[in-house]
Scaffold this motif. Sequence first.
Motif, PDB file in Angstrom:
ATOM      1  N   LEU A 174       0.829  -1.205   0.000  1.00  0.00           N
ATOM      2  CA  LEU A 174       0.000   0.000   0.000  1.00  0.00           C
ATOM      3  C   LEU A 174       0.862   1.253   0.000  1.00  0.00           C
ATOM      4  N   ARG A 175       1.980   1.212   0.706  1.00  0.00           N
ATOM      5  CA  ARG A 175       2.872   2.364   0.727  1.00  0.00           C
ATOM      6  C   ARG A 175       3.476   2.607  -0.652  1.00  0.00           C
ATOM      7  N   ARG A 176       3.916   1.535  -1.313  1.00  0.00           N
ATOM      8  CA  ARG A 176       4.471   1.700  -2.659  1.00  0.00           C
ATOM      9  C   ARG A 176       3.406   2.188  -3.638  1.00  0.00           C
ATOM     10  N   TRP A 177       2.169   1.707  -3.449  1.00  0.00           N
ATOM     11  CA  TRP A 177       1.099   2.143  -4.359  1.00  0.00           C
ATOM     12  C   TRP A 177       0.789   3.625  -4.155  1.00  0.00           C
ATOM     13  N   LEU A 178       0.810   4.069  -2.908  1.00  0.00           N
ATOM     14  CA  LEU A 178       0.557   5.488  -2.650  1.00  0.00           C
ATOM     15  C   LEU A 178       1.678   6.361  -3.210  1.00  0.00           C
ATOM     16  N   LEU A 179       2.939   5.885  -3.134  1.00  0.00           N
ATOM     17  CA  LEU A 179       4.053   6.673  -3.673  1.00  0.00           C
ATOM     18  C   LEU A 179       3.969   6.787  -5.185  1.00  0.00           C
ATOM     19  N   ASN A 180       3.481   5.748  -5.849  1.00  0.00           N
ATOM     20  CA  ASN A 180       3.390   5.764  -7.304  1.00  0.00           C
ATOM     21  C   ASN A 180       2.020   6.180  -7.822  1.00  0.00           C
ATOM     22  N   PRO A 182      -1.375   8.719  -8.479  1.00  0.00           N
ATOM     23  CA  PRO A 182      -1.519  10.119  -8.918  1.00  0.00           C
ATOM     24  C   PRO A 182      -1.884  11.084  -7.802  1.00  0.00           C
ATOM     25  N   PHE A 183      -1.931  10.614  -6.552  1.00  0.00           N
ATOM     26  CA  PHE A 183      -2.286  11.484  -5.437  1.00  0.00           C
ATOM     27  C   PHE A 183      -1.095  12.310  -4.936  1.00  0.00           C
ATOM     28  N   HIS A 184       0.109  12.039  -5.486  1.00  0.00           N
ATOM     29  CA  HIS A 184       1.314  12.807  -5.143  1.00  0.00           C
ATOM     30  C   HIS A 184       1.617  12.735  -3.648  1.00  0.00           C
ATOM     31  N   VAL A 185       1.520  11.543  -3.088  1.00  0.00           N
ATOM     32  CA  VAL A 185       1.853  11.334  -1.687  1.00  0.00           C
ATOM     33  C   VAL A 185       3.357  11.082  -1.577  1.00  0.00           C
ATOM     34  N   THR A 186       4.033  11.787  -0.684  1.00  0.00           N
ATOM     35  CA  THR A 186       5.479  11.651  -0.529  1.00  0.00           C
ATOM     36  C   THR A 186       5.810  10.713   0.624  1.00  0.00           C
ATOM     37  N   ASP A 187       7.054  10.252   0.622  1.00  0.00           N
ATOM     38  CA  ASP A 187       7.517   9.357   1.680  1.00  0.00           C
ATOM     39  C   ASP A 187       7.516  10.067   3.036  1.00  0.00           C
ATOM     40  N   LYS A 188       7.797  11.355   3.019  1.00  0.00           N
ATOM     41  CA  LYS A 188       7.796  12.117   4.259  1.00  0.00           C
ATOM     42  C   LYS A 188       6.403  12.167   4.874  1.00  0.00           C
ATOM     43  N   GLN A 333      -4.005  -8.389   0.477  1.00  0.00           N
ATOM     44  CA  GLN A 333      -3.937  -8.758  -0.934  1.00  0.00           C
ATOM     45  C   GLN A 333      -3.794  -7.561  -1.871  1.00  0.00           C
ATOM     46  N   GLY A 334      -3.938  -6.363  -1.352  1.00  0.00           N
ATOM     47  CA  GLY A 334      -3.741  -5.204  -2.195  1.00  0.00           C
ATOM     48  C   GLY A 334      -5.032  -4.520  -2.594  1.00  0.00           C
ATOM     49  N   VAL A 335      -4.868  -3.478  -3.425  1.00  0.00           N
ATOM     50  CA  VAL A 335      -6.001  -2.623  -3.793  1.00  0.00           C
ATOM     51  C   VAL A 335      -6.994  -3.372  -4.671  1.00  0.00           C
ATOM     52  N   PHE A 336      -6.529  -4.141  -5.633  1.00  0.00           N
ATOM     53  CA  PHE A 336      -7.443  -4.839  -6.550  1.00  0.00           C
ATOM     54  C   PHE A 336      -8.334  -5.814  -5.784  1.00  0.00           C
ATOM     55  N   ALA A 337      -7.759  -6.594  -4.879  1.00  0.00           N
ATOM     56  CA  ALA A 337      -8.565  -7.531  -4.093  1.00  0.00           C
ATOM     57  C   ALA A 337      -9.559  -6.793  -3.210  1.00  0.00           C
ATOM     58  N   ALA A 338      -9.149  -5.630  -2.672  1.00  0.00           N
ATOM     59  CA  ALA A 338     -10.063  -4.845  -1.841  1.00  0.00           C
ATOM     60  C   ALA A 338     -11.235  -4.326  -2.656  1.00  0.00           C
ATOM     61  N   VAL A 339     -10.941  -3.850  -3.873  1.00  0.00           N
ATOM     62  CA  VAL A 339     -12.015  -3.348  -4.733  1.00  0.00           C
ATOM     63  C   VAL A 339     -12.972  -4.474  -5.104  1.00  0.00           C
TER      64      VAL A 339
END
Length: 454
Positions: A174-180, A182-188, A333-339
């Motif tokens: 989930l962290r890697r998905w948020l970093l990549n 389009p919401f422009h979420v940064t590691d900080k 399981q990730g975003v796809f399984a959640a959806v």
Amino acid sequence: MSRVPGWLGRLGAGLSEMSERLDERRAEVEREGAEAEPAPAETSAPAAEEFPQEAVVPVPRPDPAHAVPWGVRVAAEAGWRLLVLAGTLWVLIRVISAIQLVVMAFVVALLLTALLQPTVARLKRAGVPGGAATALTAILGFVVIGLMGWFVTWQVMANIDNLSDQVQDGIDDLRRWLLNSPFHVTDKQINGIAKNLRDAIGNNTDSITSAGLEGVTVVVEALTGILLAFFSTLFLLYDGRRIWEWTLKLVPAAARPGVAGAGPRAWATLTAYVRGTVIVALIDAIFIGLGIYFLNVPMAVPLAVFIFLFSFIPLVGAVASGALAVVVALVTQGVFAAVMTLVVVLAVQQIEGHILQPFILGRAVRVHPLAVVLSVAAGGMVAGIGGAIVAVPLVAVTNTVVGYLHTYSREQALRHAPRPRGATASNVAPVTAAPAGGAEPPPGPAAEPPAPDA
């Protein structure tokens, strides 16, 4: 000539005497007129002198109850009656809150009795004695409920290590998905959120510890409530009819026939609600459990059991259980399984709301959705989760009882309505209720019955 002055003197004296008598008679007449009629000075007095004499005459004041407008009187009568009802309801809620454990245990026993009573009846028809049928059914029911709780606990404890690893992997994904994304979420920003969560947990350690200590008390109360519910269910299954007959003796004699007729209908409504809710909850648990199982979501069976149990809470339970399944699928399981899990949950709930509940419950339990929402909210505020579970069947039973009592009172009024004197059964139309819309029944003699072939 000497006699003339003497005659004139006598004539003058006579006239003088006659004049004096006339004056006296006129004075007497005037005195009699003065006594019979008011003096001219008094009759010609201005009207302004008479009005003050009439104003001092006391005018009677109206009754204060009649001086108040009709609408205000009706509002006042309704207002103080509503205040009495509100005070009675407040006292009743306070009493229920003081003995909440006993009340909730008895209500759960009623729901379990409504669910298990058909099984007892079948065993009695099969030749099993009443006591044995009651004990066997109650023990079997509580064993099934206990096995469900044990299975959920066993599955969670057996998969807790694997689940923690999957949760950690899911959080990393989930962290890697948020970093990549389009919401422009940064590691900080992500590290800041994690730090805030750790700080919140550290600052509330005392609260969490006290909650854990309170949990021991909750467990003790839960065990006490389970024992009370078990014994109450036993007695209601075995001796429910005599308990109901004894309860009727507490009702005033004038209202006893109506209450005696409303009781079986209320019980039928409660039985239909419990059976329908169990069937709907079982269908939800099976289909959602199969969906998350094929999506490889861990602990699919415990989640299905949670969905079954939460389905007894109208509206809120379905949302909470569905959200739990989606969260577990997201972190493991990730975003796809959640959806996809969300799609499965929404699809099953839509089928439940539009097909299963109207078909299974039918007209036996028909409560408006607004009444469901308000009753669940009020029950949750008064008694927590238990109040939310009990609120809807309580409203459904109340609706049935009120409707029956209204119909019963109307039938009694029509039955005891006076008939015209001297009339016979052949020329007096039977008393019928007014048709829908408030229209009066048509006048005239009763219509003849239709022919047999009509």
